[in-house]
Design an enzyme around this catalytic site. Structure first.
Site, PDB file in Angstrom:
ATOM      1  N   SER A  93      34.304  28.750 -14.634  1.00 20.87           N
ATOM      2  CA  SER A  93      34.834  27.613 -15.378  1.00 20.87           C
ATOM      3  C   SER A  93      34.007  26.357 -15.095  1.00 20.87           C
ATOM      4  O   SER A  93      32.785  26.368 -15.277  1.00 20.87           O
ATOM      5  CB  SER A  93      36.314  27.415 -15.030  1.00 20.87           C
ATOM      6  OG  SER A  93      36.928  26.528 -15.921  1.00 20.87           O
TER       7      SER A  93
ATOM      8  N   ASP B 121      38.479  34.318 -24.143  1.00 21.55           N
ATOM      9  CA  ASP B 121      38.605  33.092 -23.366  1.00 21.55           C
ATOM     10  C   ASP B 121      39.115  31.976 -24.275  1.00 21.55           C
ATOM     11  O   ASP B 121      38.471  31.638 -25.269  1.00 21.55           O
ATOM     12  CB  ASP B 121      37.237  32.713 -22.783  1.00 21.55           C
ATOM     13  CG  ASP B 121      37.277  31.449 -21.947  1.00 21.55           C
ATOM     14  OD1 ASP B 121      38.370  30.873 -21.758  1.00 21.55           O
ATOM     15  OD2 ASP B 121      36.202  31.033 -21.466  1.00 21.55           O
TER      16      ASP B 121
ATOM     17  N   HIS C 165      40.100  33.835 -19.572  1.00 22.67           N
ATOM     18  CA  HIS C 165      39.254  32.872 -18.863  1.00 22.67           C
ATOM     19  C   HIS C 165      39.099  33.183 -17.378  1.00 22.67           C
ATOM     20  O   HIS C 165      37.986  33.209 -16.854  1.00 22.67           O
ATOM     21  CB  HIS C 165      39.834  31.470 -19.037  1.00 22.67           C
ATOM     22  CG  HIS C 165      38.969  30.378 -18.480  1.00 22.67           C
ATOM     23  ND1 HIS C 165      37.722  30.087 -18.991  1.00 22.67           N
ATOM     24  CD2 HIS C 165      39.155  29.518 -17.438  1.00 22.67           C
ATOM     25  CE1 HIS C 165      37.178  29.088 -18.310  1.00 22.67           C
ATOM     26  NE2 HIS C 165      38.034  28.721 -17.363  1.00 22.67           N
TER      27      HIS C 165
END
Length: 421
Positions: free
Chosen positions: A232, A326, A360
Protein backbone atom coordinates in the site's frame (compact mmCIF):
# COMPACT_ATOMS: atom_id res chain seq x y z
CA UNK A 1 -12.91 -44.92 22.26
CA UNK A 2 -12.18 -41.28 23.05
CA UNK A 3 -12.26 -38.72 20.28
CA UNK A 4 -8.87 -37.05 19.80
CA UNK A 5 -7.38 -34.36 17.54
CA UNK A 6 -3.86 -34.71 16.15
CA UNK A 7 -1.77 -31.91 14.67
CA UNK A 8 1.29 -32.17 12.46
CA UNK A 9 4.02 -30.96 12.74
CA UNK A 10 2.81 -30.57 16.33
CA UNK A 11 0.96 -28.36 18.76
CA UNK A 12 3.19 -25.41 17.86
CA UNK A 13 4.18 -24.23 14.39
CA UNK A 14 5.07 -21.03 12.59
CA UNK A 15 2.19 -18.87 11.39
CA UNK A 16 3.19 -19.25 7.73
CA UNK A 17 3.53 -23.03 8.07
CA UNK A 18 0.57 -25.31 7.21
CA UNK A 19 -0.68 -27.68 9.88
CA UNK A 20 -2.30 -31.06 9.21
CA UNK A 21 -5.45 -31.61 11.29
CA UNK A 22 -7.02 -35.02 11.85
CA UNK A 23 -9.73 -36.34 14.17
CA UNK A 24 -9.68 -39.92 15.44
CA UNK A 25 -12.12 -42.13 17.35
CA UNK A 26 -15.34 -41.08 15.63
CA UNK A 27 -18.09 -43.46 14.58
CA UNK A 28 -18.26 -44.41 10.89
CA UNK A 29 -19.81 -41.54 8.88
CA UNK A 30 -20.32 -39.55 12.09
CA UNK A 31 -21.23 -35.92 11.49
CA UNK A 32 -19.21 -33.33 13.38
CA UNK A 33 -18.56 -29.60 13.37
CA UNK A 34 -14.99 -28.31 13.70
CA UNK A 35 -14.47 -24.85 15.16
CA UNK A 36 -11.39 -22.64 15.37
CA UNK A 37 -11.01 -19.42 17.34
CA UNK A 38 -8.37 -17.00 18.55
CA UNK A 39 -8.25 -13.68 20.35
CA UNK A 40 -5.89 -10.96 19.23
CA UNK A 41 -3.89 -8.90 21.69
CA UNK A 42 -6.72 -6.38 21.98
CA UNK A 43 -9.24 -9.06 22.89
CA UNK A 44 -11.06 -9.26 19.55
CA UNK A 45 -12.37 -12.75 18.80
CA UNK A 46 -11.90 -14.38 15.39
CA UNK A 47 -13.81 -17.58 14.57
CA UNK A 48 -14.45 -20.13 11.84
CA UNK A 49 -16.38 -23.40 11.67
CA UNK A 50 -16.95 -26.17 9.14
CA UNK A 51 -19.15 -29.29 8.97
CA UNK A 52 -17.56 -32.65 8.23
CA UNK A 53 -18.40 -36.34 8.06
CA UNK A 54 -16.02 -39.07 9.23
CA UNK A 55 -14.96 -41.87 6.87
CA UNK A 56 -15.99 -45.52 7.18
CA UNK A 57 -13.24 -46.10 9.74
CA UNK A 58 -14.30 -43.20 11.96
CA UNK A 59 -11.36 -41.01 10.89
CA UNK A 60 -11.41 -37.44 9.64
CA UNK A 61 -8.43 -35.96 7.80
CA UNK A 62 -8.87 -32.36 6.67
CA UNK A 63 -6.33 -32.93 3.88
CA UNK A 64 -8.76 -35.38 2.23
CA UNK A 65 -12.25 -34.77 3.59
CA UNK A 66 -14.39 -31.96 2.16
CA UNK A 67 -16.14 -29.43 4.34
CA UNK A 68 -19.89 -29.79 3.77
CA UNK A 69 -20.55 -26.18 4.69
CA UNK A 70 -19.89 -23.47 7.24
CA UNK A 71 -17.15 -20.88 6.84
CA UNK A 72 -15.93 -22.67 3.69
CA UNK A 73 -16.71 -25.72 1.56
CA UNK A 74 -14.60 -28.39 -0.11
CA UNK A 75 -11.20 -29.84 0.73
CA UNK A 76 -9.32 -27.02 2.47
CA UNK A 77 -6.70 -28.29 4.94
CA UNK A 78 -6.09 -24.77 6.33
CA UNK A 79 -9.62 -23.44 5.88
CA UNK A 80 -10.22 -23.16 9.63
CA UNK A 81 -7.45 -20.56 9.77
CA UNK A 82 -7.83 -18.38 6.67
CA UNK A 83 -11.65 -18.29 6.83
CA UNK A 84 -11.79 -16.80 10.33
CA UNK A 85 -13.92 -13.70 10.72
CA UNK A 86 -13.92 -11.17 13.56
CA UNK A 87 -16.87 -10.91 15.92
CA UNK A 88 -16.03 -7.22 16.18
CA UNK A 89 -17.13 -5.51 12.94
CA UNK A 90 -14.52 -4.05 10.60
CA UNK A 91 -11.55 -5.49 12.51
CA UNK A 92 -8.28 -6.62 10.95
CA UNK A 93 -6.13 -9.34 12.50
CA UNK A 94 -2.67 -7.93 13.32
CA UNK A 95 0.07 -9.54 15.42
CA UNK A 96 1.51 -6.86 17.65
CA UNK A 97 3.97 -8.84 19.80
CA UNK A 98 5.85 -11.40 17.71
CA UNK A 99 7.58 -12.77 20.78
CA UNK A 100 4.39 -14.56 21.81
CA UNK A 101 2.31 -16.98 19.71
CA UNK A 102 -1.36 -16.80 18.83
CA UNK A 103 -3.10 -19.67 20.68
CA UNK A 104 -5.77 -21.12 18.38
CA UNK A 105 -8.52 -23.19 20.03
CA UNK A 106 -9.59 -26.13 17.86
CA UNK A 107 -12.79 -27.91 18.92
CA UNK A 108 -14.82 -30.86 17.65
CA UNK A 109 -18.58 -30.87 18.27
CA UNK A 110 -21.25 -33.50 17.68
CA UNK A 111 -23.55 -32.97 14.69
CA UNK A 112 -24.21 -30.21 12.20
CA UNK A 113 -26.46 -27.96 14.25
CA UNK A 114 -25.99 -24.22 13.64
CA UNK A 115 -25.08 -23.87 17.33
CA UNK A 116 -23.48 -27.22 18.27
CA UNK A 117 -23.20 -27.82 22.01
CA UNK A 118 -21.83 -31.32 22.65
CA UNK A 119 -18.03 -31.01 22.76
CA UNK A 120 -16.22 -34.20 21.72
CA UNK A 121 -12.58 -33.07 21.71
CA UNK A 122 -10.43 -29.96 21.81
CA UNK A 123 -6.81 -28.93 21.48
CA UNK A 124 -4.84 -25.66 21.52
CA UNK A 125 -2.49 -25.00 18.62
CA UNK A 126 0.13 -22.26 19.06
CA UNK A 127 0.97 -20.26 15.92
CA UNK A 128 4.35 -18.58 16.36
CA UNK A 129 6.10 -15.75 14.53
CA UNK A 130 9.73 -16.37 15.52
CA UNK A 131 11.51 -19.42 14.20
CA UNK A 132 13.90 -20.89 16.81
CA UNK A 133 17.20 -19.07 16.56
CA UNK A 134 15.83 -15.90 14.94
CA UNK A 135 17.16 -12.87 16.79
CA UNK A 136 14.98 -9.82 17.42
CA UNK A 137 17.01 -6.61 17.85
CA UNK A 138 15.31 -3.25 18.60
CA UNK A 139 16.95 -0.49 16.56
CA UNK A 140 17.10 3.01 18.04
CA UNK A 141 20.10 4.41 16.22
CA UNK A 142 20.03 7.97 14.92
CA UNK A 143 16.50 8.77 13.82
CA UNK A 144 15.54 5.13 13.18
CA UNK A 145 12.68 3.46 15.01
CA UNK A 146 12.79 -0.11 13.81
CA UNK A 147 13.37 -3.76 14.67
CA UNK A 148 15.96 -5.96 13.00
CA UNK A 149 15.38 -9.70 12.67
CA UNK A 150 18.38 -11.92 11.96
CA UNK A 151 18.13 -15.59 10.93
CA UNK A 152 19.89 -18.38 12.81
CA UNK A 153 23.52 -18.82 11.86
CA UNK A 154 26.56 -16.64 11.42
CA UNK A 155 25.57 -14.85 8.21
CA UNK A 156 25.95 -12.61 6.41
CA UNK A 157 22.36 -12.62 5.14
CA UNK A 158 20.54 -10.75 2.36
CA UNK A 159 18.98 -7.60 3.81
CA UNK A 160 15.39 -6.39 3.33
CA UNK A 161 13.61 -3.29 4.63
CA UNK A 162 9.94 -3.99 5.37
CA UNK A 163 7.48 -1.06 5.22
CA UNK A 164 3.73 -1.11 5.91
CA UNK A 165 1.01 1.25 4.74
CA UNK A 166 -1.11 4.03 6.19
CA UNK A 167 -1.92 3.35 9.82
CA UNK A 168 1.36 4.15 11.52
CA UNK A 169 3.31 2.28 14.14
CA UNK A 170 5.86 -0.50 13.99
CA UNK A 171 4.63 -3.81 12.57
CA UNK A 172 7.00 -6.75 12.93
CA UNK A 173 5.06 -9.89 12.02
CA UNK A 174 5.95 -10.01 8.33
CA UNK A 175 9.61 -9.23 9.01
CA UNK A 176 9.88 -11.86 11.76
CA UNK A 177 8.42 -14.55 9.51
CA UNK A 178 10.70 -13.59 6.60
CA UNK A 179 13.74 -13.84 8.85
CA UNK A 180 12.85 -17.49 9.33
CA UNK A 181 13.52 -17.96 5.62
CA UNK A 182 17.11 -16.70 5.67
CA UNK A 183 16.77 -12.91 5.36
CA UNK A 184 17.94 -10.11 7.64
CA UNK A 185 14.81 -7.97 7.78
CA UNK A 186 14.44 -4.46 9.16
CA UNK A 187 10.84 -3.69 10.12
CA UNK A 188 10.70 0.09 9.78
CA UNK A 189 8.24 2.52 11.35
CA UNK A 190 7.90 5.94 9.78
CA UNK A 191 5.24 7.69 11.86
CA UNK A 192 3.07 7.18 14.97
CA UNK A 193 5.84 5.32 16.81
CA UNK A 194 7.57 6.67 19.91
CA UNK A 195 9.10 10.07 19.07
CA UNK A 196 8.37 9.92 15.34
CA UNK A 197 5.71 12.35 14.05
CA UNK A 198 2.26 11.32 15.19
CA UNK A 199 0.62 12.11 11.85
CA UNK A 200 1.65 11.41 8.27
CA UNK A 201 1.50 15.00 7.08
CA UNK A 202 4.96 15.02 5.52
CA UNK A 203 7.82 12.56 5.21
CA UNK A 204 11.52 12.97 4.49
CA UNK A 205 13.25 10.43 2.26
CA UNK A 206 16.47 11.01 4.22
CA UNK A 207 14.92 8.96 7.05
CA UNK A 208 14.52 5.99 4.72
CA UNK A 209 18.01 6.61 3.33
CA UNK A 210 19.31 6.29 6.88
CA UNK A 211 17.57 2.91 7.13
CA UNK A 212 19.16 1.73 3.86
CA UNK A 213 22.64 2.66 5.05
CA UNK A 214 22.09 1.13 8.49
CA UNK A 215 21.08 -2.20 6.98
CA UNK A 216 23.68 -2.15 4.21
CA UNK A 217 26.50 -1.50 6.69
CA UNK A 218 25.40 -4.06 9.27
CA UNK A 219 28.00 -6.78 9.81
CA UNK A 220 25.37 -9.53 9.41
CA UNK A 221 24.00 -8.18 6.11
CA UNK A 222 25.30 -9.32 2.76
CA UNK A 223 25.84 -6.58 0.17
CA UNK A 224 26.30 -4.85 -2.05
CA UNK A 225 22.69 -3.64 -1.93
CA UNK A 226 19.49 -4.31 -0.03
CA UNK A 227 15.93 -5.26 -0.87
CA UNK A 228 12.70 -3.36 -0.21
CA UNK A 229 9.26 -4.77 0.60
CA UNK A 230 6.23 -2.52 0.91
CA UNK A 231 2.46 -2.80 0.87
CA UNK A 232 0.00 0.00 0.00
CA UNK A 233 1.59 3.34 1.04
CA UNK A 234 4.68 1.31 1.91
CA UNK A 235 4.73 0.25 -1.74
CA UNK A 236 4.98 3.76 -3.13
CA UNK A 237 7.59 4.62 -0.50
CA UNK A 238 9.66 1.66 -1.73
CA UNK A 239 9.34 2.90 -5.32
CA UNK A 240 10.44 6.39 -4.25
CA UNK A 241 13.41 4.91 -2.40
CA UNK A 242 14.40 2.82 -5.42
CA UNK A 243 14.10 5.86 -7.70
CA UNK A 244 16.05 8.34 -5.57
CA UNK A 245 18.39 6.37 -3.31
CA UNK A 246 21.47 4.27 -3.91
CA UNK A 247 22.13 0.64 -2.93
CA UNK A 248 18.66 -0.72 -3.74
CA UNK A 249 19.00 -4.06 -5.53
CA UNK A 250 15.50 -5.59 -5.46
CA UNK A 251 12.08 -4.08 -4.75
CA UNK A 252 8.76 -5.85 -4.10
CA UNK A 253 5.55 -3.85 -3.87
CA UNK A 254 2.20 -5.28 -2.86
CA UNK A 255 -0.68 -3.26 -4.29
CA UNK A 256 1.36 -0.06 -4.36
CA UNK A 257 0.85 3.17 -6.28
CA UNK A 258 3.11 4.70 -8.95
CA UNK A 259 2.73 8.14 -7.36
CA UNK A 260 3.43 9.66 -3.98
CA UNK A 261 0.17 9.47 -2.02
CA UNK A 262 -1.15 10.61 1.33
CA UNK A 263 1.44 13.22 2.28
CA UNK A 264 4.17 15.56 1.05
CA UNK A 265 7.50 13.82 0.48
CA UNK A 266 10.77 15.76 0.79
CA UNK A 267 14.23 14.78 -0.38
CA UNK A 268 17.15 17.22 -0.45
CA UNK A 269 16.05 20.06 -2.72
CA UNK A 270 12.88 18.32 -3.90
CA UNK A 271 9.34 18.57 -2.56
CA UNK A 272 7.02 15.97 -4.05
CA UNK A 273 3.30 16.71 -3.56
CA UNK A 274 0.79 13.94 -2.90
CA UNK A 275 -1.55 12.72 -5.59
CA UNK A 276 -4.93 14.29 -4.93
CA UNK A 277 -7.79 12.12 -3.65
CA UNK A 278 -11.07 13.54 -4.94
CA UNK A 279 -13.70 13.03 -2.24
CA UNK A 280 -16.48 13.58 -4.78
CA UNK A 281 -15.44 10.42 -6.67
CA UNK A 282 -15.81 8.19 -3.60
CA UNK A 283 -18.69 5.75 -4.03
CA UNK A 284 -20.81 4.51 -1.14
CA UNK A 285 -21.83 0.85 -1.12
CA UNK A 286 -25.27 -0.43 -0.13
CA UNK A 287 -23.81 -1.23 3.29
CA UNK A 288 -22.65 2.36 3.74
CA UNK A 289 -18.93 1.77 3.20
CA UNK A 290 -16.65 3.86 1.01
CA UNK A 291 -15.34 2.47 -2.28
CA UNK A 292 -12.34 4.65 -3.10
CA UNK A 293 -10.98 2.86 -6.17
CA UNK A 294 -11.76 5.79 -8.49
CA UNK A 295 -10.97 8.59 -6.03
CA UNK A 296 -7.29 9.17 -6.86
CA UNK A 297 -6.37 11.42 -9.77
CA UNK A 298 -4.47 9.89 -12.69
CA UNK A 299 -0.74 10.52 -12.04
CA UNK A 300 0.01 10.36 -15.78
CA UNK A 301 -2.11 13.42 -16.51
CA UNK A 302 -1.24 17.05 -15.88
CA UNK A 303 -1.02 18.60 -13.34
CA UNK A 304 -0.77 15.34 -11.40
CA UNK A 305 2.57 14.29 -12.88
CA UNK A 306 4.40 16.17 -10.13
CA UNK A 307 3.39 13.29 -7.84
CA UNK A 308 4.57 10.59 -10.27
CA UNK A 309 7.54 8.54 -9.02
CA UNK A 310 10.43 8.59 -11.56
CA UNK A 311 10.82 4.83 -11.44
CA UNK A 312 12.89 4.93 -14.64
CA UNK A 313 15.80 6.31 -12.55
CA UNK A 314 15.95 3.16 -10.43
CA UNK A 315 18.67 0.53 -10.74
CA UNK A 316 16.61 -2.01 -8.81
CA UNK A 317 14.83 -5.09 -10.12
CA UNK A 318 11.09 -5.01 -9.44
CA UNK A 319 8.28 -7.41 -8.55
CA UNK A 320 4.71 -6.15 -8.40
CA UNK A 321 2.17 -8.34 -6.58
CA UNK A 322 -1.32 -7.25 -7.59
CA UNK A 323 -4.82 -8.03 -6.35
CA UNK A 324 -7.11 -7.64 -9.36
CA UNK A 325 -10.02 -6.77 -7.04
CA UNK A 326 -8.05 -4.16 -5.09
CA UNK A 327 -10.56 -1.42 -4.18
CA UNK A 328 -8.02 0.91 -2.59
CA UNK A 329 -6.69 2.08 -5.96
CA UNK A 330 -5.92 0.76 -9.45
CA UNK A 331 -2.89 -1.35 -8.60
CA UNK A 332 -2.79 -3.24 -11.91
CA UNK A 333 -2.84 0.02 -13.87
CA UNK A 334 0.07 1.41 -11.84
CA UNK A 335 2.12 -1.76 -12.28
CA UNK A 336 1.60 -1.81 -16.04
CA UNK A 337 2.49 1.87 -16.35
CA UNK A 338 5.63 1.27 -14.29
CA UNK A 339 6.59 -1.47 -16.74
CA UNK A 340 6.11 0.91 -19.68
CA UNK A 341 8.25 3.61 -18.06
CA UNK A 342 11.07 1.20 -17.24
CA UNK A 343 11.14 -0.36 -20.69
CA UNK A 344 10.92 3.00 -22.43
CA UNK A 345 14.16 3.95 -20.67
CA UNK A 346 15.94 0.70 -21.50
CA UNK A 347 15.45 -0.83 -18.08
CA UNK A 348 14.54 -4.43 -17.34
CA UNK A 349 10.84 -5.23 -17.45
CA UNK A 350 9.47 -5.79 -13.95
CA UNK A 351 7.83 -9.01 -12.91
CA UNK A 352 4.09 -8.52 -12.43
CA UNK A 353 1.96 -11.23 -10.82
CA UNK A 354 -1.79 -10.63 -10.77
CA UNK A 355 -4.24 -12.52 -8.58
CA UNK A 356 -7.93 -12.70 -9.59
CA UNK A 357 -10.60 -11.99 -6.94
CA UNK A 358 -7.88 -10.72 -4.60
CA UNK A 359 -8.17 -7.51 -2.62
CA UNK A 360 -5.81 -4.91 -1.19
CA UNK A 361 -4.35 -6.40 1.98
CA UNK A 362 -2.26 -9.32 0.73
CA UNK A 363 -0.75 -10.60 4.00
CA UNK A 364 1.47 -13.58 4.85
CA UNK A 365 -0.26 -16.96 4.47
CA UNK A 366 -3.31 -17.89 6.54
CA UNK A 367 -4.13 -14.41 7.80
CA UNK A 368 -7.91 -13.87 7.52
CA UNK A 369 -8.87 -11.48 4.73
CA UNK A 370 -9.67 -7.94 5.84
CA UNK A 371 -12.94 -7.01 4.13
CA UNK A 372 -13.61 -3.56 5.62
CA UNK A 373 -11.65 -1.33 7.99
CA UNK A 374 -11.17 2.31 8.92
CA UNK A 375 -9.04 4.43 6.57
CA UNK A 376 -7.47 7.35 8.44
CA UNK A 377 -6.92 9.48 5.33
CA UNK A 378 -10.47 8.99 4.06
CA UNK A 379 -11.98 9.34 7.53
CA UNK A 380 -14.40 6.43 7.26
CA UNK A 381 -14.62 2.68 6.76
CA UNK A 382 -13.63 1.53 3.28
CA UNK A 383 -13.90 -1.76 1.40
CA UNK A 384 -10.67 -3.48 0.36
CA UNK A 385 -11.98 -6.00 -2.17
CA UNK A 386 -11.39 -9.69 -2.66
CA UNK A 387 -13.19 -13.02 -2.35
CA UNK A 388 -12.15 -14.95 0.74
CA UNK A 389 -10.85 -18.20 -0.72
CA UNK A 390 -9.17 -16.66 -3.78
CA UNK A 391 -7.58 -13.96 -1.64
CA UNK A 392 -6.30 -16.56 0.82
CA UNK A 393 -4.79 -18.69 -1.93
CA UNK A 394 -3.14 -15.56 -3.37
CA UNK A 395 -1.51 -14.84 -0.01
CA UNK A 396 0.09 -18.30 -0.01
CA UNK A 397 1.46 -17.90 -3.53
CA UNK A 398 2.57 -14.28 -3.07
CA UNK A 399 4.58 -15.30 -0.01
CA UNK A 400 6.46 -17.88 -2.09
CA UNK A 401 6.94 -15.50 -5.02
CA UNK A 402 8.45 -12.64 -3.03
CA UNK A 403 10.86 -14.98 -1.26
CA UNK A 404 11.97 -16.53 -4.55
CA UNK A 405 12.46 -13.03 -6.02
CA UNK A 406 14.62 -11.88 -3.10
CA UNK A 407 16.61 -15.12 -3.04
CA UNK A 408 17.33 -14.69 -6.74
CA UNK A 409 18.30 -11.01 -6.77
CA UNK A 410 19.91 -10.68 -3.35
CA UNK A 411 21.97 -13.86 -3.74
CA UNK A 412 21.03 -15.86 -0.66
CA UNK A 413 23.49 -18.70 -0.14
CA UNK A 414 21.90 -19.72 3.17
CA UNK A 415 18.31 -20.46 2.21
CA UNK A 416 16.49 -21.84 5.22
CA UNK A 417 13.06 -23.25 5.82
CA UNK A 418 10.73 -23.31 8.82
CA UNK A 419 11.36 -26.22 11.14
CA UNK A 420 9.41 -27.84 13.91
CA UNK A 421 9.04 -25.78 17.04
Amino acid sequence: MAVTVTLAPGRRSLWDQPVAIAVHGLAPAQRVTLCASLRDEKGALFRASARYEADAGGQLDLARAPSLGGSYSGVEPMGLFWSMKPDKPFWRLVKRDVQTPFPVDLEVYEGHDPQPSKLLAQVVHERSFLRPGVRRIPVREGSLRATLFLPPGSGPFPGIIDIFGIGGGLFEYRASLLAGHGFAVLALAYYACEDLPKDMEELHLEYFEEAVQYLKNHSQVKGPGVGLLGISKGGDLCLSMAAHLKDITATVTINGCLANVGCVLHYKYMTIPPLILDQERIKITEDGFADIIDALNNPLEEPNRKSLIPIEKAESCFLFLIGLDDHNWKSEFYANEAAKLLQAHGKKKPEIICYPATGHYIEPPYFPMCVVSYHSKVGRHVIWGGEVRAHSMAQIDAWKQLQAFFHKHLGNDQITHPSKL
